[in-house]
Scaffold this active site. Structure first.
Site, short mmCIF file in Angstrom:
data_model
loop_
_atom_site.label_atom_id
_atom_site.label_comp_id
_atom_site.label_asym_id
_atom_site.label_seq_id
_atom_site.Cartn_x
_atom_site.Cartn_y
_atom_site.Cartn_z
N GLY A 1 0.83 -1.20 0.00
CA GLY A 1 0.00 0.00 0.00
C GLY A 1 0.86 1.24 0.00
N LYS B 1 2.37 12.26 -4.24
CA LYS B 1 0.99 11.78 -4.09
C LYS B 1 0.95 10.54 -3.19
CE LYS B 1 -2.06 12.11 -7.47
NZ LYS B 1 -3.01 11.89 -8.60
N GLU C 1 6.25 5.83 8.38
CA GLU C 1 6.04 5.72 9.82
C GLU C 1 6.12 7.08 10.51
OE1 GLU C 1 7.33 1.10 10.31
OE2 GLU C 1 8.81 2.58 10.92
#
Lengths: 732, 170, 316
Positions: free
Chosen positions: A470, A620, A692
């Site tokens: 993802g 993006k 993260e």
């Protein structure tokens, strides 16, 4: 390619494709449901049977007998394998719980059997017929009860990390803080559960599975099943979310393999939701004590961070103190961890292990300290910025603009309008507050390889075992190859997630983007050399652009240069730059909350993250990584908690109704700003991770905003209304 | 075992023998191999299995296949294909309204249905005036999409994609 | 999930007869709770009687100025009905506060009344649960009790009823109409429909075996401001920690019912007399005799605060 010196100018710096906010190349597949995830691989083998895993009903003890007669006799059943049928299997080298084999039960819902049947319905029904007898043993399940006698657990050589004399400096400080914060156990609960199709071909095993780290997992499968790694293939081109929960091989893979062997057929296994929570890994709870001493001008002189967490025997602690070594200045420092033995399921990495819960605590402490000093919390952080590793002042940060993140964020968010006096802004029934926190997460370097092929049509194919969970790997790898070889994205094919491909960094620790693209960069450099050689050109005087190779006046279409095809393989390896420089990423998190004056319900109104994270390869998809992390941080701050039954030893709320994660209604419009920078010390890509960073600190920004809204300081996460309702003033 | 006939994405489908225990979700994924509809929790707690039945969105995991004899089912595969995306699919790509992609088909089926529900005047929890037609706002979209969990956290982008398709400002 | 046979009768009496005939039979309508439980072997019917071919899906005016809601009317259809939105706002609001759009499209009026508790121990078949397996004990008592009942529970069970809709129906004094296999019909006042656990927590309603809900009737509309306040950890798609259904008249009198605190929708008519005195008096009266656990004691002050919020909402 060995990366030993800061990167100079290279083809990536053209930024014709890299650095552009292009749509993901896998978007059309994912949005049409045609990207195939592990449990959907009808295409890889005929005659697949279905396996259902049975979990243990106790948290600790032994399983004495397992009655499989009814299950074996049930319609459609092809095989039943129980944990008593095989000796205890091996473990992956980063895991603490044994996945299968033998009588010992280490934790609730440990796998004790797999039932294989012709259909899913038959396998599920038969699995419910398995009866097991146990001899339970008393386990330890309560971190708070164990914390008092948990031993120190060093990080590296030293049991306690010290710089200067913390105790003396703290005692001498005119302004001090000494507070304890807690974070709960959390679950990854990615939407795709762990799933695998296992296919044996003689003694060769192929697992179509959902996994973040292909090379690790290939080795782990071999270790667990006691077979040579060369006989194992792991394939995982699409992963329906991981967040650290799929770094490792889990029971689905092991039991699909055993079930397939027993049934003599390919077998498909997916874990049920309760097993995802109690059978796999979770982020361990922490109890963190933070002490800070400062001069009246706001300079920190002493800082200590101690954290206690628990795990199974051989387990490791949640490294919640990690960032405190590096985030702020201060001459005297003390950092320590304690590790309690617990008989809960295995604690292991979840998105930003260490920093995620550590920043949740530290950044409340900083807010409290700023208030005690009468300083604006943005200014207090800026005043304690450091450009060097505080323990090794000769070791600078490779690039650090935390100050820029905080300043720009404050300006864009309208921070100056914040009333520092808590509980002073009201909007109808809502109490309004603003909060800020720093974000911090290290940038990790690890070797990564790829193969790049060029065909006579000028099509570039990149193959690497890198995964896209993802994160956007497909797209940034394609952008890298396109930039390096001067072709459009439509000319690049990216193949990922197969252990037959060169081993990559994999997806974890926000290291995937920088390292995997750097590996592709290295392979592309080699391919450029091969093209030059083939054309008899000087590799140093050659350009790749617009689908052509150019040297002087000569222009050759890339496909023509390839002839029958060219292939190159290489990877990135790192020298000592990570030792010479501290590499980290930084953010300023700003949040506006509204707290219901009556009920104490908190709703988010605005969120902004400003990130300093090197070159952004695709603004993006990188932005999506950050907003996704902010969303997970909102969950951690406001709702996510695995509730432990400390008598029975398990996570009770083991489904998605009981373990609440944010839904659409919880998340307002989110803004992300990336500072325009490049870090030549990180890699030839000059990029760092962001996946993260967006999580680290955002929870504390929410907590600080709740304090600003209500005047109630909550130090225990998640900040559900019951943690502070008794302190919330009654509305007038 | 029972016989089942229904229409899926415009094509009549006959399943000669289906276990009564088979959910609509598993009938689609395992029998018809339409794996675009996802199994995330199998208990109506995530929304990944959202499909349209006779134009209405439901969780296909909490419905038996045999309950859908004669029904008209639309799955993500019926909305568009990689070469011919539905406007909502294209908007999701443009706005990066997904990450891992696993909840995405359910999000898109819900998104299409949500705009239709607002158009049809179905109220929601956040509709201030029950007597009026619900407005097409960010808040309404977010409330109505809340049955589709995205653990990757693409929510803000999904709402942007939907607003674009609906022709409003998010 | 155990194997089962399946049929679709076409009349309510035939459906009732089909379930009466077989002790292991159950009705299925939307299935949104039953299938959930069947997958976990918490419900194990051997035969399912699907009521989807019974009509029972209309909302009609009654002679006394109320509404008769067919048992199969979906939650979405009920909350969208213009008469319900105009005259029974608390019901529309309660329904819309529950579950998700997908679930409300499928879930029915009768099924919503019959949904079972979300107690996590009830949901884990490895744990003792008197509701799931009578006599096995209750793991929730002394365990994780945060979502569970503070009042109305027993030493056998502290589960809550999860419905939002039922709280509004209790407030509105709805009646539940049923039919049995022999064609006998009756109307059960909603107050008597759900039972407290006592020593038999597995017996949850007043329905006899095979008795089929055909409709829910509402008396003529209650004047006043209709409010439904649901308090939960996340903003949507979550069960209530506490919910308050209220109808408040301009003079400050009205009705109040609670969700999330008891094994059934919780209302005490006597407590409503305290409304003019304010939230604390109402809450104290409603929750007299409450026995919370350590981790759900917060629901007591939360009820008071949420009633105050509802009163405040009604004034706006």
């Amino acid at each position: 390619m060995k990366f030993e010196h800061p990167a100079g100018l290279n083809p990536i710096d053209r930024l014709t494709v890299v650095g552009r906010p292009v749509d993901r190349i896998d978007g059309p597949l994912k949005t049409t449901g045609t990207a195939l995830y592990a449990h959907e691989r009808h295409d890889v083998a005929p005659n697949q049977a279905y396996g259902v895993v049975v979990g243990a009903a106790i948290a600790r003890g032994r399983v004495e007998t397992i009655d499989v007669r009814a299950a074996r006799a049930a319609p459609g059943v092809l095989a039943v394998v129980t944990t008593l049928d095989v000796p205890r299997l091996g473990r992956g080298r980063m895991n603490y719980a044994y996945l299968f084999g033998g009588a010992e039960i280490q934790h609730y819902h440990q796998a004790i059997a797999v039932v294989v049947a012709e259909t899913f319905e038959q396998a599920r029904a038969a699995a419910a017929l398995i009866r097991a007898d146990y001899t339970p043993e008393q386990g330890r399940f309560d971190l708070a009860a164990e914390a008092g006698h948990a031993p120190l657990h060093g990080d590296g050589d030293e049991p306690v990390h010290r710089v200067g004399d913390f105790e003396t400096a703290f005692a001498a400080a005119p302004v001090t803080l000494d507070r304890t914060y807690t974070t709960p156990d959390q679950s990854h609960v990615m939407i795709e559960p762990h799933a695998t199709v296992a296919v044996w071909d003689g003694d060769r095993l192929t697992l179509w599975t959902s996994n973040q780290m292909i090379a690790w997992s290939k080795k782990a499968v071999a270790d667990i099943l006691g077979m040579p790694a060369e006989k194992v293939r792991v394939v995982s081109p699409y992963v329906g979310g991981g967040f650290g929960g799929k770094l490792f091989v889990r029971a689905d893979a092991v039991l699909a393999a055993l079930g397939a062997k027993a049934a003599g057929r390919p077998v498909r296994v997916a874990l049920t939701r309760p097993l995802v929570i109690n059978n796999t890994t979770h982020r361990p709870a922490t109890i963190q004590r933070i002490r800070i001493g400062a001069e009246r001008d706001g300079r920190i002189t002493a800082i200590a961070h101690e954290s206690t967490s628990g795990n199974l025997p051989d387990g490791s602690p949640e490294t919640a103190v990690a960032q405190t070594k590096l985030l702020y200045a201060g001459a005297a420092r003390m950092i320590a961890m304690r590790l309690a033995r617990l008989d809960l399921p295995e604690g292991n990495a979840m998105r930003a292990p260490g920093e995620a819960p550590g920043m949740m605590a530290l950044e409340i402490a900083i807010d409290e300290m700023a208030e005690a000093l009468g300083l604006d919390p943005v200014e207090f952080r800026i005043r304690n910025d450091t450009q060097v590793d505080p323990a090794h002042p000769g070791r600078p940060f490779s690039y650090r603009d935390l100050v820029g993140c905080l300043r720009l964020g404050a300006e864009r968010f309208g921070w100056s309008a914040r009333d520092p006096k808590p509980a002073s802004v009201r909007d109808g029934r809502w109490l309004i507050g603003l909060g800020v926190a720093a974000g911090f997460r290290n940038n990790l370097l690890t070797k990564s390889s790829a193969r790049v092929e060029l065909d006579r049509h000028g099509v570039v194919t990149v193959s690497t075992d890198m995964t896209d969970i993802g994160t956007g790997s497909y797209t940034i790898i394609a952008q890298t190859a396109a930039e390096m070889l001067g072709v459009g994205l439509e000319k690049v094919v990216v193949r990922l997630g197969d252990s037959d491909f060169p081993a990559s960094a994999g997806s974890g620790g926000q290291w995937g983007a920088n390292n995997a693209t750097a590996g592709v960069y290295a392979a592309c450099v080699r391919l450029r050399d091969a093209v030059a050689r083939k054309l008899g050109l000087n590799a140093t005087d050659i350009d790749f652009a617009d689908g052509e190779v150019m040297s002087g006046d000569r222009r050759v279409p890339l496909g023509e240069a390839a002839g029958e095809g060219l292939s190159a393989e290489d990877g990135i390896e790192y020298g000592s730059l990570a030792k010479d420089y501290q590499q980290s990423t930084f953010a300023g998190h700003f949040v506006e909350v509204a707290v219901d004056a009556h009920t104490g319900e908190t709703r988010l109104r605005r969120m902004l993250a400003v990130c300093s994270a090197g070159r952004i390869l695709n603004p993006k998809s990188a932005r999506s990584q950050v907003i996704g992390a902010m969303t997970m941080g909102a969950g951690a701050a406001l709702m996510e908690k695995l509730s432990v039954d400390t008598r029975r030893g398990f996570f009770v709320n083991h489904d998605l109704a009981g373990y609440e994660v944010p839904v659409h209604a919880d998340i307002p419009h989110q803004e992300v700003i990336f500072l325009d920078e490049a870090d030549p010390i990180s890699s030839p890509m000059k990029a760092k991770g962001v996946g993260e960073l967006g999580l680290c600190g955002v929870g504390a920004a929410i907590a600080n905003a709740i304090y600003n809204a209500t005047g109630v300081r909550v130090r225990d996460y998640p900040i559900t209304l019951d943690t502070y309702l008794d302190r919330l003033p009654r509305p007038a | 075992m029972m016989k089942l006939s229904f229409e899926v994405n415009g094509t009549p489908c006959d399943l000669a023998e289906i276990d009564t225990r088979t959910t609509l979700l598993d009938a689609l994924r395992e029998h018809l191999r339409l794996t675009g509809t996802k199994k995330g929790c199998d208990h109506g707690q995530c929304g990944a299995c959202t499909v349209l039945v006779n134009g209405t969105r439901i969780n296909s995991c909490l419905s038996l296949a045999v309950q859908h004899h004669g029904d008209r089912i639309t799955t993500i595969e019926g909305l568009g294909t990689p070469g011919a995306l539905h406007p909502m699919q294209a908007a999701f790509v443009r706005h990066d309204g997904y990450q891992c992609g696993y909840c995405t088909p359910g999000q898109i089926c819900s998104a299409v249905a949500v705009l239709a529900e607002i158009e049809a005047g179905v109220p929601s929890h956040v509709t201030a005036d029950l007597g009026a037609a619900p407005p097409l706002t960010n808040l309404e979209i977010r409330e109505r999409m809340s049955g589709n969990i995205c653990r990757c956290g693409a929510y803000s982008n999904i709402v942007d994609a939907m607003a674009e398709v609906a022709g409003v400002k998010a | 999930m155990k194997p089962f046979t399946y049929e679709r009768p076409t009349t309510p009496a035939a459906a009732a007869a089909a379930v009466t005939r077989r002790p292991d039979a159950k009705f299925i309508a939307g299935g949104t709770n039953l299938l959930d439980l069947m997958k976990l072997q918490i419900e194990t019917p051997g035969h399912l009687v699907d009521v989807q071919d019974l009509r029972l899906d209309t909302i009609e005016a009654t002679d006394d100025g109320g509404l008769r809601i067919g048992a199969r009317v979906t939650n979405t259809a009920l909350a969208s009905d213009p008469r319900v939105r105009r005259d029974y706002g608390v019901l529309a609001r309660a329904i819309l506060a529950g579950a998700s759009g997908q679930l409300r499209n499928k879930a029915t009026t009768a099924g919503n009344l019959l949904q079972r508790t979300r107690c996590p121990y009830f949901y884990d078949t490895y744990q003792p649960c008197n509701k799931r397996q009578p006599g096995s004990g209750c793991a929730a008592i002394g365990g994780y009790g945060r979502p569970l009942a503070v009042i109305g529970g027993s030493d056998a069970c502290i589960a809550t009823h999860p419905s939002d809709m039922a709280v509004a129906l209790r407030l509105l004094d709805a009646r539940v109409e049923t039919v049995t296999a022999d064609g006998t019909t009756r109307a059960i006042p909603i107050a008597d429909f759900h039972r407290l656990p006592g020593d038999t927590p597995h017996v949850e309603t007043a329905l006899a075996r095979g008795e089929l809900i055909t409709a829910v009737t509402l008396p003529k509309p209650l004047g006043g401001t209709h409010v439904y306040r649901k308090v939960r950890d996340r903003a949507s798609y979550a069960f209530a920690l506490v919910s308050v259904a209220a109808v408040i008249r301009p003079d400050g009198t009205g009705r109040v019912a609670l969700g999330g605190v008891a094994p059934k929708p919780w209302r005490a008519e006597a407590a409503e007399a305290e409304l003019p005195s304010g939230a604390k008096a109402v809450a104290d009266a409603l929750l007299a005799g409450a026995r919370p656990t350590a981790d759900n004691a917060f629901k007591l002050p939360l009820v008071e605060r949420t009633i105050a919020a509802a009163i405040s909402d009604a004034r706006e």
